[in-house]
Design an enzyme around this catalytic site. Structure first.
Site, short mmCIF file in Angstrom:
data_model
loop_
_atom_site.label_atom_id
_atom_site.label_comp_id
_atom_site.label_asym_id
_atom_site.label_seq_id
_atom_site.Cartn_x
_atom_site.Cartn_y
_atom_site.Cartn_z
N LYS A 26 25.49 46.34 62.24
CA LYS A 26 26.44 46.76 63.28
C LYS A 26 25.89 46.28 64.62
CE LYS A 26 28.53 50.61 60.94
NZ LYS A 26 28.08 50.12 59.60
N ASP A 86 29.44 44.00 60.44
CA ASP A 86 30.41 45.07 60.22
C ASP A 86 31.31 45.21 61.44
OD1 ASP A 86 29.34 45.77 57.76
OD2 ASP A 86 28.30 47.55 58.49
N GLN A 109 39.90 44.57 60.12
CA GLN A 109 40.46 45.86 59.66
C GLN A 109 42.00 45.77 59.67
OE1 GLN A 109 38.58 47.38 63.08
NE2 GLN A 109 37.06 48.60 61.98
N ARG A 132 35.38 39.46 55.67
CA ARG A 132 35.54 40.63 54.80
C ARG A 132 36.78 41.38 55.32
NH1 ARG A 132 31.39 45.06 55.94
NH2 ARG A 132 29.97 44.03 54.48
N LYS A 153 40.34 48.08 55.26
CA LYS A 153 41.47 48.78 55.91
C LYS A 153 41.08 49.33 57.28
CE LYS A 153 43.82 50.11 51.66
NZ LYS A 153 44.45 51.19 50.88
N GLY A 154 39.83 49.75 57.42
CA GLY A 154 39.37 50.31 58.70
C GLY A 154 39.04 51.79 58.54
N THR A 201 37.79 46.82 49.19
CA THR A 201 38.69 47.95 48.99
C THR A 201 38.41 48.59 47.63
OG1 THR A 201 41.01 48.64 48.89
CG2 THR A 201 40.52 46.47 48.00
N ARG A 249 32.29 59.57 57.24
CA ARG A 249 33.45 58.66 57.13
C ARG A 249 33.89 58.54 55.68
NH1 ARG A 249 30.78 55.68 61.20
NH2 ARG A 249 30.02 54.11 59.75
N ARG A 250 32.93 58.62 54.75
CA ARG A 250 33.31 58.57 53.32
C ARG A 250 34.08 59.83 52.95
NH1 ARG A 250 31.31 54.47 54.87
NH2 ARG A 250 33.51 54.19 55.21
C1 FAD Z 1 32.34 46.78 51.13
C2 FAD Z 1 33.05 47.54 52.21
C3 FAD Z 1 32.71 47.28 53.53
C4 FAD Z 1 33.37 47.96 54.55
N1 FAD Z 1 33.09 47.64 55.87
C5 FAD Z 1 33.79 48.23 56.84
C6 FAD Z 1 33.64 47.83 58.20
O1 FAD Z 1 32.87 46.93 58.54
N2 FAD Z 1 34.39 48.47 59.15
C7 FAD Z 1 35.27 49.46 58.82
O2 FAD Z 1 35.95 49.98 59.71
N3 FAD Z 1 35.42 49.86 57.54
C8 FAD Z 1 34.71 49.28 56.56
N4 FAD Z 1 34.90 49.68 55.27
C9 FAD Z 1 35.66 50.92 54.97
C10 FAD Z 1 37.13 50.64 54.81
O3 FAD Z 1 37.67 50.27 56.05
C11 FAD Z 1 37.88 51.89 54.28
O4 FAD Z 1 37.69 52.95 55.15
C12 FAD Z 1 37.45 52.30 52.89
O5 FAD Z 1 37.13 51.22 52.09
C13 FAD Z 1 38.58 53.08 52.20
O6 FAD Z 1 39.69 52.29 52.06
P1 FAD Z 1 40.21 51.66 50.67
O7 FAD Z 1 40.52 50.25 50.91
O8 FAD Z 1 39.24 51.92 49.60
O9 FAD Z 1 41.61 52.35 50.41
P2 FAD Z 1 42.12 53.86 50.46
O10 FAD Z 1 43.59 53.78 50.53
O11 FAD Z 1 41.39 54.66 51.48
O12 FAD Z 1 41.68 54.39 49.05
C14 FAD Z 1 42.22 53.90 47.83
C15 FAD Z 1 41.57 54.63 46.67
O13 FAD Z 1 40.19 54.28 46.61
C16 FAD Z 1 39.39 55.42 46.29
N5 FAD Z 1 38.51 55.72 47.44
C17 FAD Z 1 38.58 55.22 48.69
N6 FAD Z 1 37.58 55.70 49.46
C18 FAD Z 1 36.88 56.54 48.68
C19 FAD Z 1 35.71 57.32 48.91
N7 FAD Z 1 35.09 57.36 50.08
N8 FAD Z 1 35.27 58.07 47.87
C20 FAD Z 1 35.88 58.03 46.66
N9 FAD Z 1 36.99 57.29 46.39
C21 FAD Z 1 37.46 56.56 47.38
C22 FAD Z 1 40.35 56.53 46.00
O14 FAD Z 1 40.65 56.50 44.62
C23 FAD Z 1 41.57 56.16 46.81
O15 FAD Z 1 42.75 56.70 46.30
C24 FAD Z 1 34.31 48.97 54.23
C25 FAD Z 1 34.66 49.20 52.90
C26 FAD Z 1 34.05 48.49 51.89
C27 FAD Z 1 34.48 48.73 50.49
#
Ligand code: FAD
Length: 303
Positions: A96, A130, A159, A180, A183-184, A222, A284-285
């Site tokens: 970051k 990131d 994002q 990469r 979604k954000g 994702t 955030r998780r």
């Molecule tokens: C490798 C990686 C790098 C990332 N880097 C960044 C970054 O640099 N900046 C940034 O802003 N964000 C980053 N993110 C986070 C991202 O922006 C999302 O907040 C996060 O990935 C959740 O979105 P989703 O695409 O999984 O979809 P969502 O619509 O949130 O989730 C879809 C499904 O995935 C599963 N899921 C999602 N999150 C979780 C969780 N925490 N625990 C358990 N199950 C879950 C659930 O089954 C959910 O129904 C990153 C994510 C990944 C995977």
């Protein structure tokens, strides 16, 4: 609403200090964080590698306020790269920019980023930058474009919840930069970010299409099965079939899906965070999937 509350709590320093001291909380965070030391992160990396997955390591820590802290974080990342080379594990790093001084001074941050990129290049390794909250998007991308010509081993993050992202994606694709797409993860106002999941998802697929057709290296980050299926379909449809595409997921999230993708022959990289400053990351998780709170409450209840 719960997402908003959890994201608000993720930024509260006093709560952070309170939680970080709790042993039980440390144990619970282990679900999403590899451990507090580099040794633990390397062990997790080795295990993921043995199961056919690459890794990107994140040494947890966010915005620093003093120059010496930014330099220390930079030295730390260089030491991680050295250790990775020594151990022969398959992992890049994710950093970051606020950790290495972006919120203090752009020149300082540029110098630190160059040092990290240089060290990574020496080892033929890769540095993903990131993307953080929206106040840093412009400066992060500016710095990225400035250095990318010289350091091809740097990658950016976009994002899909941000309204500006199509413009950013087109510019990155034009310079064949590795992106990469996620979604954000932050709380952003309506003026600059889509608020509805359906809009964020629709934009994700739209950006996926642009990136896949461009043929630039892409990381589809994702856990959303629908986004993953769209990516697979777009990969089948594109004329750029050799474009390097990998899936990325977070450590501890959808492990079943991670294994399945590897089994089907897709490239999979796991984002592995470690370190003592796990609180904002962990919160955030929780915000992404409030059902995770049940897992935490059960653990706290000792069940
Ligand atoms: C490798 C990686 C790098 C990332 N880097 C960044 C970054 O640099 N900046 C940034 O802003 N964000 C980053 N993110 C986070 C991202 O922006 C999302 O907040 C996060 O990935 C959740 O979105 P989703 O695409 O999984 O979809 P969502 O619509 O949130 O989730 C879809 C499904 O995935 C599963 N899921 C999602 N999150 C979780 C969780 N925490 N625990 C358990 N199950 C879950 C659930 O089954 C959910 O129904 C990153 C994510 C990944 C995977």
């Amino acid at each position: 609403m719960l997402r908003g509350i959890l994201l608000y709590l993720s930024e509260q320093k006093r709560l952070q200090n309170f939680i970080l001291r709790r042993r039980l909380a440390q144990r619970v965070a282990r679900r999403f964080v590899a451990g507090e030391t580099l040794d633990e992160a390397i062990a997790v990396t080795r295990d993921l590698n043995s199961r056919g997955m690459d890794v990107t390591l994140d040494h947890l820590g966010e915005s620093v306020e003093r120059e010496d802290q930014a330099i220390m974080a930079t030295d730390d990342y260089i030491a991680i790269l050295d250790r990775v080379a020594e151990e022969g594990v398959r992992t890049g790093i994710s950093i970051k920019l606020t950790q290495i001084g972006l919120a203090i001074d752009q020149g300082l941050c540029r110098d630190n980023l160059k040092r990290i990129a240089e060290a990574a290049r020496r080892d033929d390794n890769f540095v993903r930058i990131d993307m953080e909250a929206s106040e840093y998007v412009e400066s992060t991308l500016t710095l990225f474009h400035e250095l990318h010509q010289e350091y091809g081993n740097l990658g950016a993050v976009i994002q899909s919840y941000l309204r500006r992202s199509e413009r950013d994606v087109r510019k990155l694709a034009a310079s064949a930069a590795s992106v990469r797409l996620c979604k954000g993860a932050y709380q952003e106002p309506e003026k600059i970010a889509f608020q509805k999941k359906s809009e964020v998802d629709e934009n994700y697929v739209h950006l996926l299409r642009i990136l896949i057709n461009s043929g630039s290296p892409l990381a589809v980050a994702t856990h959303d099965s629908r986004m993953i299926e769209s990516a697979k379909q777009l990969m089948r449809d594109t004329s750029n079939r050799d474009a390097p595409v990998e899936f990325q997921m977070l450590y501890g999230v959808r492990r079943d899906l991670q294994a399945l993708l590897v089994e089907k022959g897709y490239r999979m990289r796991v984002y592995v965070p470690y370190g003592t400053e796990w609180y904002p990351y962990f919160m955030r998780r929780m915000a992404e999937r409030p059902a995770n709170l049940l897992f935490v409450l059960r653990a706290l209840g000792g069940k």
